[in-house]
Design a protein around this motif. Structure first.
Motif, PDB file in Angstrom:
ATOM      1  N   ILE A  60       0.841  -1.206   0.000  1.00 52.76           N
ATOM      2  CA  ILE A  60       0.000   0.000   0.000  1.00 52.76           C
ATOM      3  C   ILE A  60       0.870   1.249   0.000  1.00 52.76           C
ATOM      4  O   ILE A  60       0.628   2.193  -0.763  1.00 52.76           O
ATOM      5  CB  ILE A  60      -0.974  -0.005   1.195  1.00 52.76           C
ATOM      6  CG1 ILE A  60      -2.024  -1.097   1.001  1.00 52.76           C
ATOM      7  CG2 ILE A  60      -1.626   1.355   1.383  1.00 52.76           C
ATOM      8  CD1 ILE A  60      -2.918  -1.322   2.211  1.00 52.76           C
ATOM      9  N   TYR A  61       1.920   1.284   0.819  1.00 56.03           N
ATOM     10  CA  TYR A  61       2.808   2.442   0.880  1.00 56.03           C
ATOM     11  C   TYR A  61       3.466   2.692  -0.478  1.00 56.03           C
ATOM     12  O   TYR A  61       3.492   3.812  -0.970  1.00 56.03           O
ATOM     13  CB  TYR A  61       3.882   2.239   1.953  1.00 56.03           C
ATOM     14  CG  TYR A  61       4.930   3.321   1.941  1.00 56.03           C
ATOM     15  CD1 TYR A  61       4.678   4.573   2.491  1.00 56.03           C
ATOM     16  CD2 TYR A  61       6.173   3.097   1.338  1.00 56.03           C
ATOM     17  CE1 TYR A  61       5.633   5.578   2.454  1.00 56.03           C
ATOM     18  CE2 TYR A  61       7.132   4.092   1.297  1.00 56.03           C
ATOM     19  CZ  TYR A  61       6.862   5.332   1.863  1.00 56.03           C
ATOM     20  OH  TYR A  61       7.795   6.323   1.819  1.00 56.03           O
ATOM     21  N   THR A  96       2.515   1.682  -3.460  1.00 53.71           N
ATOM     22  CA  THR A  96       1.496   2.096  -4.429  1.00 53.71           C
ATOM     23  C   THR A  96       1.124   3.562  -4.232  1.00 53.71           C
ATOM     24  O   THR A  96       1.048   4.333  -5.199  1.00 53.71           O
ATOM     25  CB  THR A  96       0.241   1.212  -4.295  1.00 53.71           C
ATOM     26  OG1 THR A  96       0.630  -0.151  -4.460  1.00 53.71           O
ATOM     27  CG2 THR A  96      -0.799   1.571  -5.332  1.00 53.71           C
ATOM     28  N   GLN A  97       0.906   3.962  -2.997  1.00 51.81           N
ATOM     29  CA  GLN A  97       0.561   5.355  -2.703  1.00 51.81           C
ATOM     30  C   GLN A  97       1.709   6.291  -3.076  1.00 51.81           C
ATOM     31  O   GLN A  97       1.480   7.381  -3.589  1.00 51.81           O
ATOM     32  CB  GLN A  97       0.194   5.525  -1.220  1.00 51.81           C
ATOM     33  CG  GLN A  97      -1.121   4.891  -0.833  1.00 51.81           C
ATOM     34  CD  GLN A  97      -2.285   5.527  -1.573  1.00 51.81           C
ATOM     35  OE1 GLN A  97      -2.344   6.731  -1.742  1.00 51.81           O
ATOM     36  NE2 GLN A  97      -3.201   4.690  -2.025  1.00 51.81           N
ATOM     37  N   GLN A  98       2.936   5.869  -2.804  1.00 54.43           N
ATOM     38  CA  GLN A  98       4.102   6.696  -3.136  1.00 54.43           C
ATOM     39  C   GLN A  98       4.196   6.891  -4.645  1.00 54.43           C
ATOM     40  O   GLN A  98       4.443   8.002  -5.116  1.00 54.43           O
ATOM     41  CB  GLN A  98       5.374   6.033  -2.585  1.00 54.43           C
ATOM     42  CG  GLN A  98       6.577   6.918  -2.604  1.00 54.43           C
ATOM     43  CD  GLN A  98       6.452   8.113  -1.664  1.00 54.43           C
ATOM     44  OE1 GLN A  98       5.688   8.106  -0.725  1.00 54.43           O
ATOM     45  NE2 GLN A  98       7.200   9.145  -1.960  1.00 54.43           N
ATOM     46  N   THR A 135       1.738   6.683  -6.791  1.00 56.64           N
ATOM     47  CA  THR A 135       0.595   7.516  -7.169  1.00 56.64           C
ATOM     48  C   THR A 135       0.885   8.984  -6.868  1.00 56.64           C
ATOM     49  O   THR A 135       0.622   9.863  -7.686  1.00 56.64           O
ATOM     50  CB  THR A 135      -0.681   7.068  -6.438  1.00 56.64           C
ATOM     51  OG1 THR A 135      -0.931   5.696  -6.750  1.00 56.64           O
ATOM     52  CG2 THR A 135      -1.880   7.902  -6.825  1.00 56.64           C
ATOM     53  N   LEU A 136       1.445   9.254  -5.688  1.00 57.17           N
ATOM     54  CA  LEU A 136       1.793  10.618  -5.301  1.00 57.17           C
ATOM     55  C   LEU A 136       2.842  11.193  -6.241  1.00 57.17           C
ATOM     56  O   LEU A 136       2.722  12.333  -6.701  1.00 57.17           O
ATOM     57  CB  LEU A 136       2.293  10.650  -3.859  1.00 57.17           C
ATOM     58  CG  LEU A 136       2.723  12.009  -3.318  1.00 57.17           C
ATOM     59  CD1 LEU A 136       1.553  12.980  -3.302  1.00 57.17           C
ATOM     60  CD2 LEU A 136       3.307  11.858  -1.922  1.00 57.17           C
TER      61      LEU A 136
END
Length: 182
Positions: free
Chosen positions: A36-37, A39-41, A43-44
């Motif tokens: 999750i981290y 993927t979020q990174q 995406t960011l």
């Protein structure tokens, strides 16, 4: 003979299973958190890159529009010059002031004629008659301006608008700087 379970052995087996399952669940939790981290990174980072690209495109488009407007004004001024088969200093001033009031990114507009050496004196005298006492075709010599050396041709700033604040450009031969670099 009857087998009796040894006391605590069953508890030890359950205890080992408990720790194994707890460890597995812990590792699964860490793995999911890392996924999750990451993927979020990503995406960011993609959003930040998109934002930077949008800002760059906005700035680029703004600069390009200003350049296009400036070129349109220069082309219109040139067209007016050609249509009038030349222009007086006063006519040039009227046209140039009109464009300069809308184009704040242009410091000054100039007319730089091609002058052969044989026509130099008459051009300098004509400028003096127009009110520019002491006008001469000049070139840079270090940090000062001097009368341009004798050459076959010149490209002096002859019309200049606005004159105020740009006085030092009057008579300057920018073509001379190009010649020296070659």
């Amino acid at each position: 003979m009857e087998l009796k379970p040894q006391p605590g052995k069953e508890n030890r087996v359950l205890s080992k299973k408990y720790y194994v399952w707890t460890g597995i669940i812990f590792l699964i939790g860490i793995t999911i958190t890392l996924v999750i981290y990451t993927t979020q990174q990503k995406t960011l980072e993609a959003r930040q890159q998109e934002l930077v690209s949008r800002v760059h495109m906005t700035v680029y488009n703004s600069i390009q529009r200003e350049i296009d407007r400036n070129l349109d004004a220069l082309l219109a001024l040139k067209t007016s010059f050609v249509a009038h088969r030349g222009m007086s200093r006063a006519q040039f001033s009227i046209y140039a002031r009109h464009y300069l009031q809308y184009l704040k990114s242009i410091q000054a507009l100039e007319w730089v004629p091609h002058v052969l050496h044989k026509d130099r004196d008459s051009l300098e005298q004509a400028a003096r008659r127009d009110g520019f006492a002491g006008f001469q075709i000049i070139q840079r010599a270090g940090d000062r301006s001097v009368r341009a050396e004798d050459r076959r041709e010149y490209f002096p700033v002859y019309y200049l608008e606005p004159f105020e604040g740009n006085e030092n450009a009057m008579g300057f031969d920018p073509g001379q700087a190009s010649i020296q670099r070659w």
